[in-house]
Design an enzyme around this catalytic site. Structure first.
Site, short mmCIF file in Angstrom:
data_model
loop_
_atom_site.label_atom_id
_atom_site.label_comp_id
_atom_site.label_asym_id
_atom_site.label_seq_id
_atom_site.Cartn_x
_atom_site.Cartn_y
_atom_site.Cartn_z
N SER A 11 0.79 -1.23 0.00
CA SER A 11 0.00 0.00 0.00
C SER A 11 0.82 1.27 0.00
CB SER A 11 -0.94 0.02 1.20
OG SER A 11 -1.85 -1.04 1.09
N SER A 12 2.04 1.23 0.52
CA SER A 12 2.83 2.46 0.57
C SER A 12 4.30 2.15 0.36
CB SER A 12 2.64 3.17 1.91
OG SER A 12 3.22 2.38 2.94
#
Length: 191
Positions: A11-12
């Site tokens: 996600s990041s």
């Protein structure tokens, strides 16, 4: 010869995809595509698009879990249909899904529905928590970052909405909303 193509997503940029890549290569993925982006939509996930383009008839797209591919049933089905149209199977290693089998297709659809249900529950719990915090006076919402009085003054002075939006670094929709609110206030005051 059919090929297994791996796809990993974190996600990041602060998260590490190493564990996913290890699982994918242990499960025969010869080429691995990695995105560092949210999974809420396909936008901003160029490696997913590249992996799907790269896949040929008879190949399999290999992922570790369904949530690495999509977070909603419609998005998941759109990806599955795109793969199916190309003659590409989907293998989900940790959930033991292989869409080349009827049981695998059934599990794929069931788990996709459950994943969307969990996302909906999470949103509902968040909204319930916000409502409770508001009732208890602990939640005031996001701090106001727009100088509404200055925007209304600029509108009243006859400035164009686009110019006002640029000057105050807000969306035009904000300017139009404030203009409409001002008009309603004026109408309420008028005899």
């Amino acid at each position: 010869m059919p090929m297994k193509i791996g796809y990993a997503r974190v996600s990041s940029t602060g998260q590490n995809e190493t564990a996913q890549v290890d699982i994918l290569t242990r499960n025969g993925a010869e080429q691995v595509f990695i995105d560092k982006a949210s999974g809420t939509s396909r936008d901003g996930r160029p490696k997913l698009a590249e992996a799907i383009r790269y896949a040929r008839k008879g190949d399999a797209l290999v992922i570790t879990r369904l949530d690495r591919l999509a977070r909603s049933v419609p998005d998941l089905h759109a990806i599955a249909q795109e793969l199916q149209a190309k003659g590409v199977d989907l293998i989900v290693t940790e959930q033991k899904i292989d869409t080349s089998t009827s049981m695998g297709r059934l599990m794929f659809n069931m788990l996709g529905a459950i994943a969307e249900f969990e996302t909906d529950l999470r949103k509902e719990r968040q909204l319930d928590g916000i409502a409770k915090a508001k009732d208890e006076g602990r939640y005031k919402g996001r701090p106001v970052t727009v100088d509404g009085d200055a925007i209304r003054a600029a509108i009243a002075a006859g400035d164009k909405p686009m110019a006002v939006a640029k000057r105050f670094n807000v969306a035009r929709s904000t300017v139009y909303r404030m203009k409409a609110e001002a008009m309603l206030d004026d109408a309420a005051i008028a005899p």
